[in-house]
Design a protein around this motif. Structure first.
Motif, PDB file in Angstrom:
ATOM      1  N   ALA A  69       0.828  -1.206   0.000  1.00 48.63           N
ATOM      2  CA  ALA A  69       0.000   0.000   0.000  1.00 48.63           C
ATOM      3  C   ALA A  69       0.864   1.258   0.000  1.00 48.63           C
ATOM      4  O   ALA A  69       0.559   2.241  -0.705  1.00 48.63           O
ATOM      5  CB  ALA A  69      -0.920   0.000   1.217  1.00 48.63           C
ATOM      6  N   PHE A  70       1.941   1.233   0.769  1.00 45.30           N
ATOM      7  CA  PHE A  70       2.836   2.397   0.854  1.00 45.30           C
ATOM      8  C   PHE A  70       3.407   2.744  -0.519  1.00 45.30           C
ATOM      9  O   PHE A  70       3.386   3.904  -0.945  1.00 45.30           O
ATOM     10  CB  PHE A  70       3.966   2.100   1.841  1.00 45.30           C
ATOM     11  N   PHE A  71       3.894   1.758  -1.230  1.00 43.09           N
ATOM     12  CA  PHE A  71       4.495   2.004  -2.542  1.00 43.09           C
ATOM     13  C   PHE A  71       3.451   2.151  -3.646  1.00 43.09           C
ATOM     14  O   PHE A  71       3.799   2.458  -4.786  1.00 43.09           O
ATOM     15  CB  PHE A  71       5.486   0.896  -2.873  1.00 43.09           C
ATOM     16  N   SER A  72       2.180   1.938  -3.280  1.00 49.87           N
ATOM     17  CA  SER A  72       1.093   2.193  -4.237  1.00 49.87           C
ATOM     18  C   SER A  72       0.478   3.572  -4.035  1.00 49.87           C
ATOM     19  O   SER A  72      -0.432   3.951  -4.769  1.00 49.87           O
ATOM     20  CB  SER A  72       0.010   1.119  -4.107  1.00 49.87           C
ATOM     21  N   GLY A  73       0.949   4.299  -3.004  1.00 44.75           N
ATOM     22  CA  GLY A  73       0.480   5.671  -2.822  1.00 44.75           C
ATOM     23  C   GLY A  73      -0.105   6.003  -1.474  1.00 44.75           C
ATOM     24  O   GLY A  73      -0.288   7.178  -1.152  1.00 44.75           O
ATOM     25  N   ASP A  74      -0.409   5.007  -0.642  1.00 47.68           N
ATOM     26  CA  ASP A  74      -1.005   5.279   0.669  1.00 47.68           C
ATOM     27  C   ASP A  74       0.103   5.434   1.714  1.00 47.68           C
ATOM     28  O   ASP A  74       0.518   4.455   2.342  1.00 47.68           O
ATOM     29  CB  ASP A  74      -1.966   4.160   1.066  1.00 47.68           C
ATOM     30  N   ALA A 115      -7.185  -7.289   9.241  1.00 42.70           N
ATOM     31  CA  ALA A 115      -6.154  -6.682   8.400  1.00 42.70           C
ATOM     32  C   ALA A 115      -5.804  -5.269   8.844  1.00 42.70           C
ATOM     33  O   ALA A 115      -6.514  -4.660   9.636  1.00 42.70           O
ATOM     34  CB  ALA A 115      -6.627  -6.661   6.951  1.00 42.70           C
ATOM     35  N   VAL A 116      -4.686  -4.784   8.328  1.00 40.42           N
ATOM     36  CA  VAL A 116      -4.360  -3.372   8.507  1.00 40.42           C
ATOM     37  C   VAL A 116      -5.352  -2.552   7.692  1.00 40.42           C
ATOM     38  O   VAL A 116      -5.934  -3.035   6.730  1.00 40.42           O
ATOM     39  CB  VAL A 116      -2.914  -3.081   8.047  1.00 40.42           C
ATOM     40  N   TRP A 117      -5.529  -1.291   8.092  1.00 42.21           N
ATOM     41  CA  TRP A 117      -6.486  -0.440   7.394  1.00 42.21           C
ATOM     42  C   TRP A 117      -5.765   0.346   6.305  1.00 42.21           C
ATOM     43  O   TRP A 117      -4.814   1.080   6.574  1.00 42.21           O
ATOM     44  CB  TRP A 117      -7.163   0.517   8.366  1.00 42.21           C
ATOM     45  N   ILE A 118      -6.227   0.164   5.066  1.00 48.00           N
ATOM     46  CA  ILE A 118      -5.647   0.850   3.913  1.00 48.00           C
ATOM     47  C   ILE A 118      -6.585   1.959   3.470  1.00 48.00           C
ATOM     48  O   ILE A 118      -7.793   1.743   3.341  1.00 48.00           O
ATOM     49  CB  ILE A 118      -5.418  -0.127   2.738  1.00 48.00           C
ATOM     50  N   ASP A 119      -6.046   3.144   3.252  1.00 45.01           N
ATOM     51  CA  ASP A 119      -6.838   4.270   2.748  1.00 45.01           C
ATOM     52  C   ASP A 119      -6.860   4.191   1.224  1.00 45.01           C
ATOM     53  O   ASP A 119      -5.923   4.622   0.541  1.00 45.01           O
ATOM     54  CB  ASP A 119      -6.228   5.597   3.201  1.00 45.01           C
ATOM     55  N   HIS A 120      -7.941   3.630   0.688  1.00 50.53           N
ATOM     56  CA  HIS A 120      -8.014   3.372  -0.747  1.00 50.53           C
ATOM     57  C   HIS A 120      -8.210   4.634  -1.573  1.00 50.53           C
ATOM     58  O   HIS A 120      -8.153   4.562  -2.811  1.00 50.53           O
ATOM     59  CB  HIS A 120      -9.146   2.375  -1.030  1.00 50.53           C
ATOM     60  N   ARG A 121      -8.393   5.771  -0.940  1.00 53.68           N
ATOM     61  CA  ARG A 121      -8.480   7.025  -1.703  1.00 53.68           C
ATOM     62  C   ARG A 121      -7.148   7.349  -2.359  1.00 53.68           C
ATOM     63  O   ARG A 121      -7.105   8.094  -3.347  1.00 53.68           O
ATOM     64  CB  ARG A 121      -8.893   8.172  -0.770  1.00 53.68           C
ATOM     65  N   TYR A 122      -6.076   6.802  -1.820  1.00 54.87           N
ATOM     66  CA  TYR A 122      -4.752   7.063  -2.374  1.00 54.87           C
ATOM     67  C   TYR A 122      -4.371   6.050  -3.455  1.00 54.87           C
ATOM     68  O   TYR A 122      -3.349   6.219  -4.110  1.00 54.87           O
ATOM     69  CB  TYR A 122      -3.696   7.017  -1.266  1.00 54.87           C
ATOM     70  N   ILE A 123      -5.159   4.988  -3.589  1.00 54.53           N
ATOM     71  CA  ILE A 123      -4.839   3.940  -4.559  1.00 54.53           C
ATOM     72  C   ILE A 123      -5.616   4.215  -5.840  1.00 54.53           C
ATOM     73  O   ILE A 123      -6.844   4.123  -5.859  1.00 54.53           O
ATOM     74  CB  ILE A 123      -5.191   2.536  -4.005  1.00 54.53           C
TER      75      ILE A 123
END
Length: 271
Positions: A69-74, A115-123
């Motif tokens: 997620a980090f390297f995808s933008g979050d 799971a960890v929480w991913i902020d999909h607004r950044y993906i």
């Protein structure tokens, strides 16, 4: 009103392993050594070895999601501490740690956790979204192969079959029994996490490619998918099919199902 994501600064220690994770790794290493040397109560040693090994895999599983997620933008995953391998930072410690550990102890299955929480607004890509979800199960697959590598390479114990279930082993038997359980748990976790069920990683891999209508229905069912799977494994024939599949995969990786069963009995030292 449209929300625009704000750039998040990455903490300087974002990728530094937490003391909690380092402590779990230390327990795994020490208990493994104690098992190898047969020091103390081997049942307690096996329990600590298997449980700490499972906790390490839970941390690495969620870490893989967070890194993807980090390297995808979050970048927010860094602020939340997900990149430090600290299980106490997960969104639900009860689902992520306590429940999976209890199931491992009682049922010998690597049940997926929260799971960890991913902020999909950044993906901004469906492919990236799917890759974030597949990163966790892929980690379990890699860990299964790594844990089973000594058996595949012929470094494990000599096993002498005697009938359908009885067998004798030679050479640090307690250690090899416990290690076979560690590998087996990774196999079960890999299979369960890849099932295309809402609420699990397998379902999350498919979700970005669904139409909006199907996605809404998927999201409605997602909170219950995990618990329904849990119940189905223990109350329906699905559990038998699952057991047959993971046993076949275990044998394909050089593991012995009798050794696994003995390892599960060994770690339950209170019996």
């Amino acid at each position: 009103m449209t929300y625009e994501p704000v750039y998040t600064r990455t903490p300087r220690n974002a990728f530094v392993p937490s003391p909690v994770f380092v402590g779990i790794v230390a327990i795994f290493a020490v208990s493994g050594y104690l098992l190898w040397t047969k020091f103390g109560n081997v049942g307690v040693d096996a329990f600590l070895f298997v449980v700490s090994g499972w906790l390490i895999s839970l941390c690495l599983h969620e870490y893989a999601h967070a890194v993807a997620a980090f390297f995808s933008g979050d970048l927010t995953v860094a602020e939340r501490g997900y990149l430090r391998l600290n299980p106490l930072k997960y969104t639900s410690p009860l689902l992520s740690i306590v429940l999976p550990v209890v199931v491992v102890i009682l049922g010998g299955i690597g049940l997926p956790g929260g799971a960890v929480w991913i902020d999909h607004r950044y993906i901004n890509s469906r492919l990236k979204d799917s890759l974030i979800s597949v990163a966790g199960p892929l980690t379990n697959v890699i860990l299964a192969v790594v844990a089973a590598a000594p058996f595949l390479l012929g470094l494990g114990p000599d096993i002498f079959e005697a009938g359908s279930s009885a067998f004798a082993v030679s050479g640090h038997v307690d250690f090899w029994q416990a290690l076979s359980v560690v590998a087996y748990l990774q196999i079960t976790a890999s299979v369960l996490n890849l099932l295309p069920i809402p609420g699990l990683d397998g379902g999350s891999i498919l979700r970005p490619w669904l139409s909006p209508a199907y996605r809404r229905a998927w999201d409605t069912f997602a909170p219950f998918g995990f618990m329904l799977l849990f119940v189905a494994l223990w109350t329906t024939s699905l559990g038998a099919y699952f057991s047959d599949l993971v046993s076949w995969l275990a044998e394909s990786l050089g593991l012995n199902t009798g050794l696994i069963a003995a390892g599960l009995d060994l770690m339950r030292f209170w019996n």
